[in-house]
Write a protein that holds these residues in place. Structure first.
Motif, PDB file in Angstrom:
ATOM      1  N   GLY A   1       0.815  -1.179   0.000  1.00 40.43           N
ATOM      2  CA  GLY A   1       0.000   0.000   0.000  1.00 40.43           C
ATOM      3  C   GLY A   1       0.858   1.241   0.000  1.00 40.43           C
ATOM      4  O   GLY A   1       2.075   1.202  -0.096  1.00 40.43           O
ATOM      5  N   ASP A   2       0.198   2.342   0.132  1.00 40.63           N
ATOM      6  CA  ASP A   2       0.863   3.641   0.148  1.00 40.63           C
ATOM      7  C   ASP A   2       1.299   4.046   1.545  1.00 40.63           C
ATOM      8  O   ASP A   2       1.896   5.094   1.725  1.00 40.63           O
ATOM      9  CB  ASP A   2      -0.075   4.722  -0.405  1.00 40.63           C
ATOM     10  CG  ASP A   2      -0.331   4.543  -1.892  1.00 40.63           C
ATOM     11  OD1 ASP A   2       0.531   3.953  -2.559  1.00 40.63           O
ATOM     12  OD2 ASP A   2      -1.387   4.991  -2.358  1.00 40.63           O
ATOM     13  N   GLY A   3       0.978   3.251   2.576  1.00 45.93           N
ATOM     14  CA  GLY A   3       1.335   3.619   3.930  1.00 45.93           C
ATOM     15  C   GLY A   3       0.456   4.749   4.423  1.00 45.93           C
ATOM     16  O   GLY A   3      -0.647   4.959   3.948  1.00 45.93           O
ATOM     17  N   CYS A   4       0.968   5.479   5.362  1.00 46.13           N
ATOM     18  CA  CYS A   4       0.222   6.579   5.955  1.00 46.13           C
ATOM     19  C   CYS A   4       0.274   7.811   5.050  1.00 46.13           C
ATOM     20  O   CYS A   4       1.342   8.232   4.634  1.00 46.13           O
ATOM     21  CB  CYS A   4       0.821   6.916   7.320  1.00 46.13           C
ATOM     22  SG  CYS A   4       0.064   8.348   8.112  1.00 46.13           S
ATOM     23  N   LYS A   5      -0.895   8.362   4.744  1.00 47.54           N
ATOM     24  CA  LYS A   5      -0.961   9.629   4.009  1.00 47.54           C
ATOM     25  C   LYS A   5      -1.504  10.670   4.975  1.00 47.54           C
ATOM     26  O   LYS A   5      -2.701  10.700   5.260  1.00 47.54           O
ATOM     27  CB  LYS A   5      -1.868   9.507   2.788  1.00 47.54           C
ATOM     28  CG  LYS A   5      -1.251   8.707   1.677  1.00 47.54           C
ATOM     29  CD  LYS A   5      -2.075   8.826   0.425  1.00 47.54           C
ATOM     30  CE  LYS A   5      -1.380   8.083  -0.696  1.00 47.54           C
ATOM     31  NZ  LYS A   5      -2.106   8.195  -1.955  1.00 47.54           N
ATOM     32  N   PRO A   6      -0.626  11.501   5.520  1.00 41.55           N
ATOM     33  CA  PRO A   6      -1.073  12.499   6.497  1.00 41.55           C
ATOM     34  C   PRO A   6      -2.150  13.412   5.926  1.00 41.55           C
ATOM     35  O   PRO A   6      -2.112  13.786   4.768  1.00 41.55           O
ATOM     36  CB  PRO A   6       0.203  13.288   6.798  1.00 41.55           C
ATOM     37  CG  PRO A   6       1.322  12.363   6.426  1.00 41.55           C
ATOM     38  CD  PRO A   6       0.801  11.565   5.276  1.00 41.55           C
ATOM     39  N   GLU A   7      -3.133  13.749   6.768  1.00 44.86           N
ATOM     40  CA  GLU A   7      -4.230  14.620   6.371  1.00 44.86           C
ATOM     41  C   GLU A   7      -3.983  16.028   6.905  1.00 44.86           C
ATOM     42  O   GLU A   7      -3.550  16.213   8.038  1.00 44.86           O
ATOM     43  CB  GLU A   7      -5.544  14.089   6.927  1.00 44.86           C
ATOM     44  CG  GLU A   7      -5.932  12.725   6.392  1.00 44.86           C
ATOM     45  CD  GLU A   7      -7.188  12.201   7.055  1.00 44.86           C
ATOM     46  OE1 GLU A   7      -8.086  13.011   7.367  1.00 44.86           O
ATOM     47  OE2 GLU A   7      -7.265  10.983   7.271  1.00 44.86           O
ATOM     48  N   LEU A   8      -4.306  17.011   6.091  1.00 48.21           N
ATOM     49  CA  LEU A   8      -4.115  18.411   6.451  1.00 48.21           C
ATOM     50  C   LEU A   8      -4.841  18.733   7.754  1.00 48.21           C
ATOM     51  O   LEU A   8      -5.985  18.339   7.951  1.00 48.21           O
ATOM     52  CB  LEU A   8      -4.619  19.319   5.324  1.00 48.21           C
ATOM     53  CG  LEU A   8      -4.369  20.814   5.498  1.00 48.21           C
ATOM     54  CD1 LEU A   8      -2.874  21.104   5.514  1.00 48.21           C
ATOM     55  CD2 LEU A   8      -5.044  21.592   4.377  1.00 48.21           C
ATOM     56  N   ASP A   9      -4.150  19.438   8.643  1.00 41.55           N
ATOM     57  CA  ASP A   9      -4.658  19.906   9.940  1.00 41.55           C
ATOM     58  C   ASP A   9      -4.892  18.789  10.965  1.00 41.55           C
ATOM     59  O   ASP A   9      -5.399  19.036  12.044  1.00 41.55           O
ATOM     60  CB  ASP A   9      -5.938  20.741   9.784  1.00 41.55           C
ATOM     61  CG  ASP A   9      -5.702  22.022   9.015  1.00 41.55           C
ATOM     62  OD1 ASP A   9      -4.608  22.605   9.151  1.00 41.55           O
ATOM     63  OD2 ASP A   9      -6.604  22.437   8.262  1.00 41.55           O
ATOM     64  N   LYS A  10      -4.536  17.551  10.636  1.00 41.40           N
ATOM     65  CA  LYS A  10      -4.697  16.455  11.590  1.00 41.40           C
ATOM     66  C   LYS A  10      -3.448  16.368  12.463  1.00 41.40           C
ATOM     67  O   LYS A  10      -2.339  16.587  11.997  1.00 41.40           O
ATOM     68  CB  LYS A  10      -4.934  15.140  10.852  1.00 41.40           C
ATOM     69  CG  LYS A  10      -5.302  14.001  11.783  1.00 41.40           C
ATOM     70  CD  LYS A  10      -5.821  12.806  11.044  1.00 41.40           C
ATOM     71  CE  LYS A  10      -6.219  11.740  12.053  1.00 41.40           C
ATOM     72  NZ  LYS A  10      -6.735  10.550  11.389  1.00 41.40           N
ATOM     73  N   THR A  11      -3.648  16.050  13.742  1.00 44.62           N
ATOM     74  CA  THR A  11      -2.539  15.923  14.684  1.00 44.62           C
ATOM     75  C   THR A  11      -2.314  14.450  14.999  1.00 44.62           C
ATOM     76  O   THR A  11      -3.267  13.712  15.287  1.00 44.62           O
ATOM     77  CB  THR A  11      -2.833  16.709  15.974  1.00 44.62           C
ATOM     78  OG1 THR A  11      -2.980  18.096  15.637  1.00 44.62           O
ATOM     79  CG2 THR A  11      -1.709  16.556  16.992  1.00 44.62           C
ATOM     80  N   TYR A  12      -1.052  14.027  14.933  1.00 45.43           N
ATOM     81  CA  TYR A  12      -0.663  12.652  15.209  1.00 45.43           C
ATOM     82  C   TYR A  12       0.239  12.634  16.442  1.00 45.43           C
ATOM     83  O   TYR A  12       1.188  13.417  16.534  1.00 45.43           O
ATOM     84  CB  TYR A  12       0.097  12.054  14.021  1.00 45.43           C
ATOM     85  CG  TYR A  12      -0.735  11.987  12.757  1.00 45.43           C
ATOM     86  CD1 TYR A  12      -1.492  10.863  12.462  1.00 45.43           C
ATOM     87  CD2 TYR A  12      -0.758  13.059  11.872  1.00 45.43           C
ATOM     88  CE1 TYR A  12      -2.261  10.803  11.309  1.00 45.43           C
ATOM     89  CE2 TYR A  12      -1.526  13.010  10.716  1.00 45.43           C
ATOM     90  CZ  TYR A  12      -2.277  11.883  10.439  1.00 45.43           C
ATOM     91  OH  TYR A  12      -3.034  11.826   9.307  1.00 45.43           O
ATOM     92  N   THR A  13      -0.049  11.736  17.373  1.00 49.60           N
ATOM     93  CA  THR A  13       0.797  11.580  18.558  1.00 49.60           C
ATOM     94  C   THR A  13       1.898  10.587  18.208  1.00 49.60           C
ATOM     95  O   THR A  13       1.606   9.444  17.852  1.00 49.60           O
ATOM     96  CB  THR A  13      -0.022  11.077  19.765  1.00 49.60           C
ATOM     97  OG1 THR A  13      -1.060  12.020  20.036  1.00 49.60           O
ATOM     98  CG2 THR A  13       0.862  10.911  20.993  1.00 49.60           C
TER      99      THR A  13
END
Length: 176
Positions: A1-13
């Motif tokens: 797969g493409d792995g993680c695709k970060p989303e705009l304005d989302k916060t990841y711990t």
């Protein structure tokens, strides 16, 4: 797969520190609130978040823009001076398309309404500037020329008989 695709304005711990001790130090010298890029993505790092105010988080502040294209069908005439034509270009993003037209002696545009003003070449450009998700589309040009309006002359038949030197009133009219 493409792995993680970060989303705009989302916060990841990225570190969830459930212990009572605060986070000490920084990643690669990134200060609290610093912004950095990784590939086409941009992030802001925070060191004091979470329920114990001691987690490390990344907030996505920029993502790669999605490419969009404009579909602008050819203008099919014939057209006449003063004729108004509805322009119907669309952007693959679904965003609104804007138009410019000229020269002013040939045509003008208001919204998506093109008005022919003269019998010279009119150039219409459809564009879409983009937004935080879509990049600007490559503008698309179309051209058209309006012809002069056709004119009709009505000349009723003369009814006689007529005599030599008789004055006859003619009643011709033009549609213009």
């Amino acid at each position: 797969g493409d792995g993680c695709k970060p989303e705009l304005d989302k916060t990841y711990t990225i570190i969830s520190n459930n212990q009572g001790d605060a986070i000490v130090g920084t990643f690669s010298g990134l200060a609290e609130g610093a912004e950095f890029s990784s590939g086409e993505y941009k992030f802001r790092i925070r060191y004091q978040r979470g329920s114990n105010n001691n987690d490390v988080t990344l907030t996505v502040t920029g993502v790669p823009l999605i490419t969009q294209t404009i579909t602008f069908p050819a203008l099919t005439g014939p057209f006449t001076i003063d004729q108004v034509v509805t322009l119907n270009a669309t952007a693959s993003s679904g965003l609104a398309v804007s138009y410019v037209a000229g020269p002013a002696a040939a045509c003008t545009v208001t919204g998506n309404q093109l008005t022919f003003k003269g019998d010279t070449l009119c150039t219409i450009t459809a564009s879409q500037a983009g937004d935080p998700i879509y990049s600007a589309a490559t503008p698309v040009e179309r051209t058209a020329t309006a012809g002069k309006k056709t004119q009709t002359i009505t000349f009723p038949a003369l009814t006689g008989p007529f005599t030599i030197d008789q004055v006859v009133t003619l009643n011709a009219t033009a549609s213009s």
